[in-house]
Design an enzyme around this catalytic site. Sequence first.
Site, PDB file in Angstrom:
ATOM      1  CB  CYS A 286      -1.067   0.015   1.208  1.00  0.00           C
ATOM      2  SG  CYS A 286      -2.176  -1.429   1.245  1.00  0.00           S
ATOM      3  CB  THR A 287       3.891   2.147   1.835  1.00  0.00           C
ATOM      4  OG1 THR A 287       3.480   2.061   3.337  1.00  0.00           O
ATOM      5  CG2 THR A 287       4.943   3.167   1.797  1.00  0.00           C
TER       6      THR A 287
END
Length: 157
Positions: free
Chosen positions: A45-46
């Site tokens: 997600c980062t």
Amino acid sequence: MPLQPGDSAPNFSLPDADSNLVQLTDYRGQWVVLYFYPRDNTPGCTKEACSFRDFYSDYQSSDVVVLGISTDDAKSHNKFATKYSLPFPLLTDVEGHVATAYESYGLKKFMGKEYLGISRNTFLINPDGKIEKVYLKVKPDNHASEVLADLGAIRAA
């Protein structure tokens, strides 16, 4: 039946990290990249969020809005956005209702455990509020550039 190109994008009203309500209809007349992601501050997600950040000026110059949605709360979104200097809104869908409307919430499996969560899906929405393209089970590495390239091709057609 899953959402398809040509379908009307389900409208929503969700709070951002600063508790401002954001509605999809606020962006009528603009292209919108609506991406669903499982969790703030996790590796994939980062990577995905930072990729959208890195291409954000290209999206802005093309008059395209980027919106991220997860079930994390506003405090988590605030920390995530601040830590990685994310310039676009992260919306809070704590109950998963919007993700469900976009068929991006459901049963998942990880390390032998089953749980309910968000799937990494993206929807490219045209200025008329219709879904132009659907990306399922997105690989976060090159996704932001892939969407930008597809958008360029769609606009050129």
